[in-house]
Write an enzyme that holds these catalytic residues in place. Structure first.
Site, PDB file in Angstrom:
ATOM      1  N   GLU A 100      53.238  40.448  54.162  1.00 39.16           N
ATOM      2  CA  GLU A 100      52.995  39.384  55.146  1.00 39.16           C
ATOM      3  C   GLU A 100      53.003  38.072  54.384  1.00 39.16           C
ATOM      4  O   GLU A 100      52.136  37.820  53.544  1.00 39.16           O
ATOM      5  CB  GLU A 100      51.680  39.552  55.885  1.00 39.16           C
ATOM      6  CG  GLU A 100      51.537  38.479  56.965  1.00 39.16           C
ATOM      7  CD  GLU A 100      50.298  38.625  57.810  1.00 39.16           C
ATOM      8  OE1 GLU A 100      49.510  37.665  57.847  1.00 39.16           O
ATOM      9  OE2 GLU A 100      50.119  39.696  58.424  1.00 39.16           O
ATOM     10  N   CYS A 125      47.578  32.386  58.190  1.00 32.78           N
ATOM     11  CA  CYS A 125      49.018  32.689  58.214  1.00 32.78           C
ATOM     12  C   CYS A 125      49.613  32.483  59.602  1.00 32.78           C
ATOM     13  O   CYS A 125      50.771  32.106  59.736  1.00 32.78           O
ATOM     14  CB  CYS A 125      49.250  34.133  57.772  1.00 32.78           C
ATOM     15  SG  CYS A 125      48.681  34.522  56.106  1.00 32.78           S
TER      16      CYS A 125
END
Length: 514
Positions: free
Chosen positions: A251, A285
């Protein structure tokens, strides 16, 4: 501030969970700048020792019934909620506001419960269809990878380190965790709690230090790697995993868009934009960094958004009386400042924010809203990863979607509209791994059944859901043949066998068989 007392009282105990014999590293509070203690760092030799211990423990752990491994996660869920405030305090010690910290604890509890309840469904052996009905049986088994290496980030030191490990753990793997060197205490406390819930000590190893010192060695001893961090480092991790022919999930970065369609509720969209852009000081994120608003709503949205942004309370107290904490370190502060200063110098307008808040602490920066951002500005396409968002007017839905997709990243997006069906249709046009309708990111992140991960430069693989646990196993097929071989026999030569099989295939197609 009570943060120093919170972590100092536990430092010695948590140090005992580390596989580390190297030089000590200071731990410093990003909120006050104070040194709150030190931990030994791990050496490459420590990584090897930890891997040997984990590999030996893994076979016994994998041999336990799925239900027993799942029960550990459910017990951990209860222990974690019982100690919620302790973990919230630990998370606040690394700069979070209290709500962000609390949500992180709740997310890990959700993850533990989800995989505790669904592990059997995802991991039990399954029957497949054989080539010849009744004569060929196929079984699919899910075999643990072995040792899973988890390299965690500083911005979510609990959920992005422990949640991946929980799914790998219940799948029968051992874990080698390297939390970020700035935030190790949170992960250590969680591993301690897992042991309290019944996890054998050697199954989950923890090493400590900079990735440049032990990261490569961790990958070298792992059978699968989970990495959360920058796209640049993710490429290095992926290359090393590819060289060893092991799997990985990554990720990585994001430049996440929000689309406000012409039928959206402006006040609701402004509320959502405030949460999505500035939650955890924008160090998320999934945080929104680009907002595209239908032209006729633009002025109204800007007014509502700026009012809400200016109402955000910055602070460093260990309570719910402020909405945003500090950045993590000086590098992050300099990046945020540089992006805003560059945008201003090249003609962008700062509608609110744009200043350091040294009166609160060295690493505080005001939530900032920009307009007039253009492609030559650093913050136009580069990830800021801080409390900075740019707002743009667009003519219509097509332009909004095109602008949303105008990025090398594809992690998260949101669509705001009064028509849910339309929102879902628009969402499918946006090239991101997760898209939320009338919510910034919490709907997908909080729904653990929803796979989470990036497209394009935002990464590989998915966490959460079936995909989030199946990545930690190898699929083994076992086929049993009965009666006749799948080859010429019983007087058939090759030509006759081919003709018979051709007829069988035609017949099975007519019968609707896969």
């Amino acid at each position: 501030m009570t943060e120093v007392a919170v972590v100092s009282s536990d430092l010695l105990r948590l140090r005992g969970l580390l596989t580390a014999t190297g030089p000590a590293m200071e731990l410093r509070s990003p909120v006050t700048g104070q040194v709150i203690g030190e931990l030994p760092t791990s050496t490459p030799a420590d990584v090897e020792v930890g891997a040997q211990l984990a590999h030996r423990a893994q076979s016994d752990w994998a041999a336990r019934p799925i239900d027993e491994r799942a029960r550990l996660l459910l017990d951990f869920h209860d222990h974690l909620l019982d100690r919620r405030d302790y973990f919230v305090d630990l998370l606040q010690s690394v700069g979070k506001d209290r709500l962000s910290a609390a949500n992180e604890v709740l997310h890990v509890a959700l993850t533990a419960r989800y995989y505790g309840r669904t592990a059997r469904r995802y991991l039990r052996s399954e029957r497949g269809e054989g080539i010849l009905p009744l004569l060929t049986r196929v079984d699919r088994h899910y075999v643990p990878n072995g040792l899973v290496g988890v390299i965690g980030p500083w911005n979510y030191p609990l959920t992005m380190t422990i949640s991946d490990g929980l799914a790998a753990l219940v799948a029968g793997n051992a874990i080698m965790l390297k939390p970020d060197h700035q935030t190790p205490l949170v992960a250590l406390a969680a591993v301690e709690l897992l042991r309290t819930a019944g996890l054998p000590a050697d199954v989950w190893q923890v090493v400590h230090g900079r990735g440049t010192v032990v990261g490569r060695e961790l990958i070298d001893v792992s059978d699968y790697v989970c990495f959360t961090g920058s796209t640049a480092t993710g490429r290095t991790v992926a290359a090393q995993c590819a060289g060893r022919l092991i799997g990985c999930s990554l990720e990585l970065g994001g430049k996440n868009p929000m689309v406000v369609l012409e039928d959206a509720d402006v006040e609701a969209a402004a509320d959502g934009a405030t949460r999505a852009s500035f939650f955890n000081a924008g160090q998320t994120c999934l945080a929104t960094e680009r907002i595209y608003v239908a032209e006729h709503l633009f002025e109204a949205f800007i007014r509502a958004f700026v009012v809400r942004t200016e109402a955000i309370r910055l602070g460093n107290a260990m309570d719910f009386d402020h909405d945003m904490g500090s950045l993590i370190n000086h590098d992050q502060l300099e990046r945020v400042s540089a992006h805003v200063d560059d945008a201003k110098a090249k003609g962008a307008t700062v509608l609110t924010g744009g200043r350091r808040r040294e009166d609160l602490g060295e690493l505080f920066y005001e939530p900032t809203v920009l307009t007039g951002v253009t492609p030559e500005m650093e913050c136009y396409a580069e990830e800021t990863f801080g409390p900075v968002v740019s707002v743009y007017a667009v003519a219509d839905e097509d332009e909004a979607v095109a602008r949303a997709n105008e990025s090398d990243y594809g992690l998260n997006a949101s669509v705001w509209t009064s028509d849910h069906d339309r929102g879902r249709r628009v969402a499918r046009k946006i090239k991101c791994g997760s898209v939320n309708v009338n919510e910034g990111f919490a709907a997908t992140l909080g729904s653990i059944d929803a796979p989470m991960g990036g497209m394009k430069d935002s990464g590989l693989g998915r966490r959460q859901g079936q995909d989030g646990i199946r990545r930690f196993v190898e699929v083994q097929s076992v086929a049993t043949q009965t009666g006749i071989p799948i080859a010429p026999s019983h007087g058939l030569d090759g030509k006759s066998f081919t003709s018979v099989m051709t007829g069988v295939l035609r017949m099975m197609k007519k019968a609707g068989r896969a």
